[in-house]
Design a protein around this motif. Structure first.
Motif, PDB file in Angstrom:
ATOM      1  N   SER A  16       7.586   3.013   0.688  1.00  0.00           N
ATOM      2  CA  SER A  16       7.110   3.031  -1.010  1.00  0.00           C
ATOM      3  C   SER A  16       7.019   1.576  -1.620  1.00  0.00           C
ATOM      4  O   SER A  16       6.484   1.645  -2.688  1.00  0.00           O
ATOM      5  CB  SER A  16       7.899   4.096  -1.578  1.00  0.00           C
ATOM      6  N   GLY A  17       7.945   0.610  -1.099  1.00  0.00           N
ATOM      7  CA  GLY A  17       8.018  -0.624  -1.729  1.00  0.00           C
ATOM      8  C   GLY A  17       9.035  -0.718  -2.793  1.00  0.00           C
ATOM      9  O   GLY A  17       9.465   0.557  -3.268  1.00  0.00           O
TER      10      GLY A  17
ATOM     11  N   GLU B 244      -0.426  -3.872   6.239  1.00  0.00           N
ATOM     12  CA  GLU B 244       0.251  -2.900   5.283  1.00  0.00           C
ATOM     13  C   GLU B 244       0.892  -1.873   5.915  1.00  0.00           C
ATOM     14  O   GLU B 244       0.492  -1.043   6.606  1.00  0.00           O
ATOM     15  CB  GLU B 244      -0.941  -2.551   4.176  1.00  0.00           C
TER      16      GLU B 244
ATOM     17  N   SER C 192       0.723  -4.713  -7.175  1.00  0.00           N
ATOM     18  CA  SER C 192       0.247  -4.955  -5.700  1.00  0.00           C
ATOM     19  C   SER C 192       0.398  -6.226  -5.252  1.00  0.00           C
ATOM     20  O   SER C 192      -0.085  -6.734  -4.055  1.00  0.00           O
ATOM     21  CB  SER C 192      -1.016  -4.203  -5.461  1.00  0.00           C
TER      22      SER C 192
ATOM     23  N   TYR D   2       3.391  -0.718  -4.511  1.00  0.00           N
ATOM     24  CA  TYR D   2       2.873  -0.828  -3.112  1.00  0.00           C
ATOM     25  C   TYR D   2       1.742  -1.682  -3.214  1.00  0.00           C
ATOM     26  O   TYR D   2       1.060  -1.622  -4.225  1.00  0.00           O
ATOM     27  CB  TYR D   2       2.501   0.801  -2.938  1.00  0.00           C
ATOM     28  N   PRO D   3       1.191  -2.227  -2.107  1.00  0.00           N
ATOM     29  CA  PRO D   3       1.670  -2.042  -0.737  1.00  0.00           C
ATOM     30  C   PRO D   3       2.630  -3.155  -0.244  1.00  0.00           C
ATOM     31  O   PRO D   3       2.969  -4.124  -0.568  1.00  0.00           O
ATOM     32  CB  PRO D   3       0.377  -2.086   0.264  1.00  0.00           C
TER      33      PRO D   3
ATOM     34  N   GLU E  61       2.158   1.513   5.414  1.00  0.00           N
ATOM     35  CA  GLU E  61       2.035   2.800   4.382  1.00  0.00           C
ATOM     36  C   GLU E  61       3.254   3.607   4.301  1.00  0.00           C
ATOM     37  O   GLU E  61       3.092   4.464   3.462  1.00  0.00           O
ATOM     38  CB  GLU E  61       0.480   3.305   4.994  1.00  0.00           C
TER      39      GLU E  61
ATOM     40  N   ASN F 283       8.590   1.240  -5.988  1.00  0.00           N
ATOM     41  CA  ASN F 283       7.361   1.986  -5.939  1.00  0.00           C
ATOM     42  C   ASN F 283       6.220   0.867  -6.115  1.00  0.00           C
ATOM     43  O   ASN F 283       5.159   1.346  -6.858  1.00  0.00           O
ATOM     44  CB  ASN F 283       7.170   3.015  -6.680  1.00  0.00           C
TER      45      ASN F 283
ATOM     46  N   ASP G  94      12.282   0.462   0.466  1.00  0.00           N
ATOM     47  CA  ASP G  94      12.129   1.815   0.501  1.00  0.00           C
ATOM     48  C   ASP G  94      13.806   2.497   0.489  1.00  0.00           C
ATOM     49  O   ASP G  94      14.125   2.540   1.473  1.00  0.00           O
ATOM     50  CB  ASP G  94      11.495   2.524   1.640  1.00  0.00           C
TER      51      ASP G  94
END
Length: 633
Positions: free
Chosen positions: A354-355, A349, A285, A360-361, A351, A358, A50
């Protein structure tokens, strides 16, 4: 370039470490991933997951720059060279390696160890990142930005400004940044600016759990000791006689250095990667935590380490697996463990992050630890069998544990499991799982006969023959002329390339060559990159080509005598190695970039072994016994 709120490609990162943990540093001078005190501890910098919230530690020119990274040769000391209109500077990054194994200290594996920071009797590393910035030409204005975020960026620390730096503190965790320039606190980060002229240099020291000041002389001594450590450890050879001779020699050496960074100094366990949740598909994901030690591929890891001359690491790794057998009943053996032997690796996870790009998760822990994967028993017994070829003995106590595992395999080989790829769909009768159960029985029988140990050989032989019959009758698809992913199935799987390597069939068997040709035709793309399998796997999204599978294809082609094809594919894969010689888990063939956790141990293990097989095929001699596949012929 200048600092942007965007994500860097994985190829733009270097890795440093101290044998307890690692840090990823971008070519922009930013530490974007680091966990303290251990590799599997919560992060203190996680900008790679992130860019806004994760935290970072930047040293870079204030003006626009171009940069490139390189290691001091045959070490894990990283350099980043910056060029600006006004001058040039070089940033030297390293983590001091000072740990020594304490006499009489034995790690108690399989205890639920949560924190070893203050465990009595354990000698810890100098837990620090030391950064030296040197002006090599002209004059350069630089900036520093220190933005730690503890506990996977769930906690913003409190800062205390000192005369010689700044302390960031959260609960009982402390980071002390020793700085020769004044720093100011603004918006949850410490910032500063400074100028260097040609010939000048300064040191920044980031320490975890200590506020002790390091003098410039001490920093220089630590740098030299770290260089001496790596130069004393790294693979050395007479190039013309080295089995790894070729255009890939230096990448093989770098692969060994990566594996050492991922090896726990006390247990011998090797982490699959130093990162979590770097995606297999941008925006997807399929993001997993790889900061644990998997049981599978043990024997190939030992082979890679041994032939690079790292005998101690190879033997420590084998002892780690013997200890697994000794301490747990077969049904309780897990597919992976924490690096200190932790059992509980609960998946969670995050939350708030953002990964990466982006995606995610973001996950920590790994739910696959609870899966039933039958192939691990073959990996364990094969790794132990390999100890006899590498000069180790098997005690009667160890044999009792081995015998229990082989007996257990007789009971469960014909059941369904999640397979080598840890699919999260319904369990199946995976061909590779059956194959490795056959390996467990085959190697168990060989050990019993070699050492004249007591065993129910008639039972083992019968089950071994039953598995062989099942694989040949139901694991081979005549229409595809290939072994397939699951019994009675029609989906291809690159793991079937290992059938001849583990000695189940010879390389010249037409069913083996049919499988190789099917993989080349259906699972390999035009760039020589191989996908793991076709068909559904119970997960959403797609994935890239799997680097280890490309190396498996190289191995099988080489051992089949198809050396020209093998070398061509090998060289194609090596085109995707990062400028620093690092490999992730996967390669996105469309975007021509690496994906997945980075750097990935199994990718580097595969690279080393492919170079080994090619070297052997060209008449070079290896250090240890004949490699797996050759020894089984």
């Amino acid at each position: 370039m200048s600092r942007k709120t965007t994500y860097k490609k994985l190829e733009e990162y270097g890795i440093i470490g101290n044998l307890e943990t690692c840090a990823l540093i971008g070519k922009d001078g930013s530490v974007d991933w680091c966990c303290f005190p251990h590799l599997e501890s919560p992060s203190v910098f996680a900008a790679i997951l992130d860019v806004e919230r994760g935290g970072h530690f930047i040293i870079q020119p204030s003006e626009n720059f171009i940069s490139k990274q390189f290691y001091i040769e045959k070490t894990n000391v990283l350099q980043t060279a910056f060029e600006t209109e006004s001058g040039s500077v070089t940033l030297v990054d390293f983590m001091p390696v000072t740990t020594k194994r304490k006499n009489g200290f034995l790690v108690q594996y399989f205890e639920k160890i949560k924190n070893l920071v203050d465990k009595p009797g354990i000698h810890h590393n100098e837990r620090s990142i030391i950064r030296k910035i040197i002006c090599t030409k002209g004059s350069v204005e630089l900036k520093i930005e220190f933005k730690p975020r503890f506990n996977y960026a769930r906690a913003i620390p409190k800062f205390v400004v000192l005369q010689n730096g700044v302390i960031a503190r959260w609960q009982n965790h402390t980071l002390f940044l020793q700085s020769p320039i004044p720093l100011t606190i603004l918006d949850g980060k410490a910032k500063g600016n400074f100028n260097l002229k040609e010939g000048e240099h300064i040191w920044f020291v980031l320490r975890y759990g200590s506020t002790t000041i390091k003098s410039a002389k001490e920093c220089e001594e630590l740098l030299q000791k770290t260089l001496d450590y790596w130069l004393g450890w790294v693979h050395s050879c007479e190039p013309s006689k080295c089995v790894f001779e070729g255009p890939w020699h230096d990448i093989v050496v770098r692969s060994g250095l990566v594996l050492k960074l991922l090896t726990h100094p006390e247990t011998g366990a090797i982490a699959a990667a130093p990162t979590t949740s770097i995606p297999e598909e941008i925006g997807g994901s399929r993001n997993w935590d790889y900061r644990f030690s998997w049981v599978r591929d043990a024997s190939f890891t030992v082979q890679a380490l041994y032939n690079l001359g790292h005998v101690k690491e190879a033997k420590d790794y084998l002892k780690w697996f013997i200890d697994i057998c000794r301490h747990k009943s077969p049904s309780k053996i897990q597919v992976m463990y924490g690096l200190h032997g932790e059992l509980s690796l609960e998946e969670e996870e995050l939350e708030h992050l953002s990964g990466y790009q982006n995606s995610y998760p973001v996950r920590i822990g790994n739910a696959a630890v609870k899966q039933k994967q039958l192939d691990i028993y073959g990996e364990l017994i094969n790794a132990i069998y390999e100890t006899t070829r590498y000069g180790e003995d098997i005690s009667s106590r160890d044999w009792d544990s081995i015998k229990e595992i082989v007996d257990y395999v007789c009971e469960i080989w014909n059941t369904k499991d999640a397979g080598i790829w840890e699919v999260r769909g319904e369990p199946q009768h995976f061909t590779y799982s059956k194959l490795m159960c056959w390996v467990a029985l085959d190697r168990g029988i060989k050990i019993a006969r070699l050492k004249r140990f007591d065993a129910n050989l008639s039972k083992w032989v019968k089950n071994k023959e039953d598995i062989r019959y099942t694989i040949l009758e139901r694991g081979f698809n005549k229409k595809l002329n290939s072994f397939v992913q699951s019994l009675d199935g029609d989906k291809l799987d690159a793991s079937c390339l290992l059938i001849p390597i583990v000695g189940f069939l010879s390389f010249n068997d037409p069913r083996v060559q049919g499988t190789v040709d099917a993989v080349v035709k259906y699972l390999m793309n035009e760039k020589g990159l191989v996908y793991r399998y076709d068909g559904e796997d119970g997960l959403t999204g797609k994935e890239g080509t799997f680097t280890l599978c490309s190396f498996w294809l190289v191995d099988t082609l080489t051992l089949s005598g198809r050396i020209k094809e093998a070398e061509e594919i090998f060289l194609n894969v090596l085109k995707y190695v990062s400028p620093l010689g690092l490999l992730a888990e996967e390669i996105d063939a469309n975007l021509d970039r690496q994906l997945g956790n980075f750097p990935q141990a199994f990718s580097h293990i595969g690279l080393i072994n492919s170079a080994l097989y090619l070297g052997k095929a060209k008449g070079k001699e290896q250090m240890g016994p004949s490699p797996i596949g050759i020894a089984n012929e």
